[in-house]
Design a protein around this motif. Structure first.
Motif, short mmCIF file in Angstrom:
data_model
loop_
_atom_site.label_atom_id
_atom_site.label_comp_id
_atom_site.label_asym_id
_atom_site.label_seq_id
_atom_site.Cartn_x
_atom_site.Cartn_y
_atom_site.Cartn_z
N GLN A 121 0.80 -1.22 0.00
CA GLN A 121 0.00 0.00 0.00
C GLN A 121 0.83 1.28 0.00
O GLN A 121 0.29 2.37 -0.12
N HIS A 122 2.15 1.15 0.07
CA HIS A 122 3.04 2.30 -0.02
C HIS A 122 3.62 2.46 -1.42
O HIS A 122 4.47 3.31 -1.66
N GLY A 123 3.18 1.60 -2.36
CA GLY A 123 3.63 1.69 -3.74
C GLY A 123 4.86 0.87 -4.07
O GLY A 123 5.35 0.91 -5.20
N LYS A 124 5.38 0.11 -3.11
CA LYS A 124 6.56 -0.73 -3.35
C LYS A 124 6.14 -1.94 -4.18
O LYS A 124 5.22 -2.67 -3.84
N ASN A 125 6.83 -2.16 -5.29
CA ASN A 125 6.55 -3.31 -6.14
C ASN A 125 6.98 -4.59 -5.45
O ASN A 125 8.04 -4.65 -4.83
#
Length: 175
Positions: free
Chosen positions: A64-68
């Motif tokens: 949810q923090h955008g880390k792939n």
């Protein structure tokens, strides 16, 4: 504020997905699947509630923090929000869909629910071939427990409840 950040992340991902498609990308809309817990990982598919989501090379997996993330980083018990394109095939149960985005929820509440769900799944599983569906997770902070309503995929006639202590993840009750 948190809802605005989540909305912004969703819109950003939808824009990214749209930009990566061919010119006929909008023939089928991206739909949000039902938020839930991964209860099976098999052959690049994950079972969330009553739907198997197929993960392809075009599927985005992020926290949810955008880390792939990679498919190999997914675990049974994780709380996720799936998005899919082309609807859910419901000719069989569970349904089937092609995952466009799997958003892994990593906030403190989701992590605590993941631990409780994982403990419940480990407690009720008698064989590796058993598959369960998590219907609902409720935290009762005054009693320091999670109640988890689950269903065995091979017996869809009834659900059962597992009560898990919220600090130690000890199974307190199975009915």
């Amino acid at each position: 504020m948190k809802k605005m950040v989540n909305l912004y992340m969703f819109l950003l991902v939808v824009c990214m997905l749209g930009g990566c498609q061919t010119s006929d990308w909008n023939k089928e809309d991206i739909d949000k699947g039902e938020e839930g817990f991964i209860t099976d990982l098999d052959d690049r598919r994950l079972l969330i509630k009553g739907t198997y989501y197929k993960v392809t090379n075009d599927t985005y997996i992020q926290d949810q923090h955008g880390k792939n993330l990679d498919y190999s980083e997914l675990e049974v018990g994780m709380k996720v929000k799936p998005w899919h394109r082309g609807g859910v095939t419901k000719k069989t149960f569970p349904g089937k869909a092609k995952a466009e985005l799997i958003l892994v929820l990593t906030d403190e509440k989701s992590a605590a629910e993941q631990r409780a769900v994982t403990a419940a799944l480990e407690h009720v599983s008698e064989a590796d071939s058993q598959r369960f569906i998590i219907l609902e997770v409720t935290h009762l902070p005054s009693e320091h427990v999670y109640t988890i309503e689950m269903m065995n995929r091979s017996n869809m006639d009834s659900s059962f409840m597992v009560t898990v202590e919220d600090v130690t993840d000890e199974i307190l009750y199975l009915k």
